[in-house]
Design a protein around this motif. Structure first.
Motif, PDB file in Angstrom:
ATOM      1  N   VAL A 191       0.835  -1.203   0.000  1.00 34.44           N
ATOM      2  CA  VAL A 191       0.000   0.000   0.000  1.00 34.44           C
ATOM      3  C   VAL A 191       0.870   1.255   0.000  1.00 34.44           C
ATOM      4  N   LEU A 192       1.884   1.284   0.856  1.00 32.02           N
ATOM      5  CA  LEU A 192       2.764   2.455   0.926  1.00 32.02           C
ATOM      6  C   LEU A 192       3.517   2.672  -0.382  1.00 32.02           C
ATOM      7  N   GLY A 244       4.910   5.961  -4.383  1.00 37.23           N
ATOM      8  CA  GLY A 244       5.750   5.904  -5.574  1.00 37.23           C
ATOM      9  C   GLY A 244       7.196   6.203  -5.262  1.00 37.23           C
ATOM     10  N   ASP A 245       7.745   7.208  -5.946  1.00 37.83           N
ATOM     11  CA  ASP A 245       9.163   7.535  -5.779  1.00 37.83           C
ATOM     12  C   ASP A 245       9.390   8.698  -4.799  1.00 37.83           C
ATOM     13  N   ARG A 246       8.427   8.966  -3.917  1.00 36.96           N
ATOM     14  CA  ARG A 246       8.598  10.041  -2.921  1.00 36.96           C
ATOM     15  C   ARG A 246       9.282   9.544  -1.652  1.00 36.96           C
ATOM     16  N   ALA A 247       9.325   8.223  -1.448  1.00 35.73           N
ATOM     17  CA  ALA A 247       9.975   7.647  -0.259  1.00 35.73           C
ATOM     18  C   ALA A 247      10.307   6.189  -0.559  1.00 35.73           C
ATOM     19  N   PHE A 262       3.371  12.968   4.851  1.00 39.13           N
ATOM     20  CA  PHE A 262       2.607  12.874   3.603  1.00 39.13           C
ATOM     21  C   PHE A 262       1.116  13.006   3.918  1.00 39.13           C
ATOM     22  N   PRO A 263       0.676  14.195   4.343  1.00 37.45           N
ATOM     23  CA  PRO A 263      -0.707  14.359   4.794  1.00 37.45           C
ATOM     24  C   PRO A 263      -1.753  14.138   3.704  1.00 37.45           C
ATOM     25  N   ALA A 264      -1.381  14.252   2.437  1.00 39.68           N
ATOM     26  CA  ALA A 264      -2.342  14.033   1.349  1.00 39.68           C
ATOM     27  C   ALA A 264      -2.558  12.551   1.069  1.00 39.68           C
ATOM     28  N   VAL A 265      -1.701  11.700   1.636  1.00 36.42           N
ATOM     29  CA  VAL A 265      -1.830  10.252   1.443  1.00 36.42           C
ATOM     30  C   VAL A 265      -2.775   9.722   2.512  1.00 36.42           C
TER      31      VAL A 265
END
Length: 194
Positions: A60-61, A66-69, A177-180
């Motif tokens: 899920v993460l 994606g490529d942000r973390a 990542f508050p938008a996630v």
């Protein structure tokens, strides 16, 4: 006669000594251990619910971020000279060298998640204290038995000032990542229908 002090002291290990033990083959290759506050802790076997939840959460993460973390599963985190836990999941800053020269440190960690089936008390008490002391701002314990997510935030020296318990119908966003938005059922093991 009441004895108030033990007639012995435990020998604490440093991360450097712990690594040397691994290099010389002190641990069985199948043995799962981690260093917590200078103590070498033998980790319990992973049950199917634990394995399923770890796999599902990592997936899920990865899909949401994606490529942000980078999403690491059961890899070491270098907290300090006496603790190198291997959390079930660590969400870390992407390193161009893929951490070939060092394990991620607290300043490189966005989120740590421990999956608890038999380790709930240990994860909520012992691990929470070492993560808080190291400044990990976002620490989650996924309780697969009670189908809850314990969210620890606001670290101080002795632990976290905030613990929120979300039920299986809750939703959560990582601090960084508050938008996630993650639905708790997506990371819990599925319930078998008869």
């Amino acid at each position: 006669m009441l004895i108030t002090e033990a007639p012995f002291t435990l020998r604490k290990w440093t991360v450097e000594e712990y690594h040397k033990l691994g290099e010389i083959g002190f641990f069985n290759p199948e043995e799962r251990v981690e260093l917590i506050e200078g103590n070498i802790i033998q980790m319990s076997a992973k049950g199917t619910a634990h394995t399923s939840a770890t796999r599902r959460t990592a997936s899920v993460l990865r899909n949401l971020l994606g490529d942000r973390a980078a999403v690491y599963t059961q890899d070491p985190i270098a907290l300090d000279d006496n603790s190198e836990p291997e959390p079930d999941i660590a969400l870390v800053i992407i390193d161009p060298l893929d951490y070939a020269t060092h394990h991620p440190t607290p300043s490189e960690v966005y989120l740590i998640i421990e999956v608890a089936d038999s380790s709930l008390t240990y994860d909520r008490e012992v691990k929470a204290k070492i993560y808080a002391r190291s400044g990990i701002a976002d620490y989650w314990v996924l309780n697969v038995n009670d189908r809850q997510l314990h969210v620890f935030r606001e670290p101080v020296e002795n632990g976290y000032q905030s613990e929120l318990i979300l039920g299986e119908n809750g939703r959560i966003s990582p601090l960084h990542f508050p938008a996630v938005n993650i639905a708790i059922p997506e990371i819990l093991p599925p319930i078998r229908s008869n």
